[in-house]
Design a protein around this motif. Structure first.
Motif, PDB file in Angstrom:
ATOM      1  N   GLN A  79       0.820  -1.215   0.000  1.00 21.61           N
ATOM      2  CA  GLN A  79       0.000   0.000   0.000  1.00 21.61           C
ATOM      3  C   GLN A  79       0.854   1.266   0.000  1.00 21.61           C
ATOM      4  OE1 GLN A  79      -2.841  -0.127   3.201  1.00 21.61           O
ATOM      5  NE2 GLN A  79      -3.551  -2.175   2.699  1.00 21.61           N
ATOM      6  N   GLY A  84      -4.117   4.394   1.306  1.00 19.13           N
ATOM      7  CA  GLY A  84      -4.176   3.842   2.662  1.00 19.13           C
ATOM      8  C   GLY A  84      -2.831   3.496   3.244  1.00 19.13           C
ATOM      9  N   ALA A  86      -0.504   5.279   4.859  1.00 22.46           N
ATOM     10  CA  ALA A  86      -0.289   5.789   6.215  1.00 22.46           C
ATOM     11  C   ALA A  86      -1.105   5.002   7.224  1.00 22.46           C
ATOM     12  CB  ALA A  86      -0.645   7.276   6.272  1.00 22.46           C
ATOM     13  N   ASP A  87      -2.331   4.633   6.834  1.00 27.82           N
ATOM     14  CA  ASP A  87      -3.181   3.855   7.741  1.00 27.82           C
ATOM     15  C   ASP A  87      -2.560   2.493   8.028  1.00 27.82           C
ATOM     16  OD1 ASP A  87      -4.962   5.917   7.756  1.00 27.82           O
ATOM     17  OD2 ASP A  87      -6.271   5.047   6.232  1.00 27.82           O
ATOM     18  N   ALA A  88      -1.993   1.847   7.004  1.00 31.00           N
ATOM     19  CA  ALA A  88      -1.386   0.531   7.195  1.00 31.00           C
ATOM     20  C   ALA A  88      -0.217   0.614   8.159  1.00 31.00           C
ATOM     21  CB  ALA A  88      -0.927  -0.036   5.848  1.00 31.00           C
ATOM     22  N   GLU A  90       0.311   2.998  10.422  1.00 31.91           N
ATOM     23  CA  GLU A  90      -0.217   3.383  11.738  1.00 31.91           C
ATOM     24  C   GLU A  90      -0.800   2.171  12.464  1.00 31.91           C
ATOM     25  OE1 GLU A  90      -3.642   6.361  13.565  1.00 31.91           O
ATOM     26  OE2 GLU A  90      -2.704   6.834  11.640  1.00 31.91           O
ATOM     27  N   ASP A  91      -1.553   1.346  11.738  1.00 32.60           N
ATOM     28  CA  ASP A  91      -2.129   0.139  12.345  1.00 32.60           C
ATOM     29  C   ASP A  91      -1.034  -0.814  12.811  1.00 32.60           C
ATOM     30  OD1 ASP A  91      -4.616   1.138  11.818  1.00 32.60           O
ATOM     31  OD2 ASP A  91      -4.985  -0.125  10.066  1.00 32.60           O
TER      32      ASP A  91
END
Length: 315
Positions: A79, A84, A86-88, A90-91
């Motif tokens: 990704q 997405g 940054a979301d990956a 961050e998670d």
């Protein structure tokens, strides 16, 4: 000094490893797992990597330095150029922080347990070692929840049961003292004592037909009575007849579908005196030794206060 790729803009596996400061074996490992795609092969069949391979390899190494597992690294790389990305990341970081917190908590519990064993009298060491050895580190509260599911009435609604379990089962602190380790070990011993099988909360109503028993009425009323008595118990005021006691008696009367009368209070006082169980008393005594009991009295302490108020009134 940083070198450059070959004139065609491609890296050999050795050149890429040298520029990244890793071994050829490491580059081959990430390539074989699809994290570092090859741009092609030389005429001799050797791997070749494109201009972006160095940055990608450095990113992989950074993620692995954070101890992210390969599946998480693969998901982040997949990704990387997508919305997405940054979301990956961050998670993945949040997950690692949770795991690290669990590991640190386990280390703190282990350290406190070792201090508990080191600092106790030699004659106590074998018993404490037996207690600690029976408990997971940090302790799993499922054992305590099972204890209360057995003790509480089987016909309670799920919502009410959840409320009672939340109030009855203390949560282990992340950074325990040796004494708290001992309390939780002893709570585990109480919850797994075979005498718990002898506890039957339905003895609260020895003269009530099971069909007429309304346990939810009892426990909802007891929760309200405890809330009313909480400040008095916390401030160590002597038990007295008042609103909290009236609510306590009304809960027991509602269970039996009867009225609150002086005769009923005398009967209730006698019955509650007969159904005391040493395991329950021990459980609440131990929970009362935890720091949280200074801020919020235990259900056991409030129940004792209410029973004492009833006994004093009917004496």
């Amino acid at each position: 000094m940083t070198g450059s790729a070959s004139p065609d803009g491609m890296w050999s596996i050795g050149e890429l490893a040298e520029q990244a400061g890793v071994t050829v074996k490491t580059v081959r490992f990430y390539s074989d797992r699809g994290l570092l795609p090859e741009a092609g092969r030389s005429t001799g069949g050797h791997r070749r990597y494109g201009p972006g391979a160095l940055d990608r390899l450095r990113l992989i190494r950074s993620l692995r330095t954070l101890d992210l597992p390969l599946p998480e690294v693969r998901r982040i790389l997949a990704q990387e150029d997508a919305p997405g990305a940054a979301d990956a990341l961050e998670d993945a970081v949040a997950g690692q922080l949770r795991d690290l917190g669990t590991q640190l908590s386990a280390l703190r519990w282990r350290e406190a347990a070792l201090h508990l064993l080191r600092d106790c009298a030699p004659g106590e060491r074998a018993d404490r070692l037996r207690l600690i050895g029976a408990v997971s580190i940090p302790p799993n509260t499922d054992v305590l929840a099972r204890f209360w599911r057995h003790v509480l009435h089987p016909r309670l609604p799920a919502r009410l049961l959840s409320t009672l379990l939340e109030a009855a089962v203390p949560q282990p602190p992340a950074d325990p003292t040796p004494s708290q380790v001992l309390v939780f070990a002893r709570l585990h011993a109480v919850a797994t004592d075979r005498r718990v099988l002898d506890i039957d909360v339905r003895r609260l109503t020895p003269r009530t037909p099971d069909a007429a028993c309304r346990p939810a009425v009892l426990y909802e009323g007891l929760i309200e009575a405890c809330a009313l008595a909480s400040a008095d118990v916390r401030d160590r005021r002597p038990p007295y007849a008042g609103e909290a006691l009236d609510c306590f008696v009304a809960a027991h009367a509602g269970l039996r579908d009867t009225r609150d009368t002086p005769a009923f209070r005398r009967q209730l006082s006698a019955e509650l005196g007969r159904i005391a169980h040493p395991l329950l008393d021990r459980y609440w005594q131990l929970v009362g030794e935890l720091p949280s009991a200074d801020r919020q009295p235990t259900i056991g302490a409030m129940d004792d206060w209410l029973r004492a108020a009833l006994d004093a009134q009917v004496a």
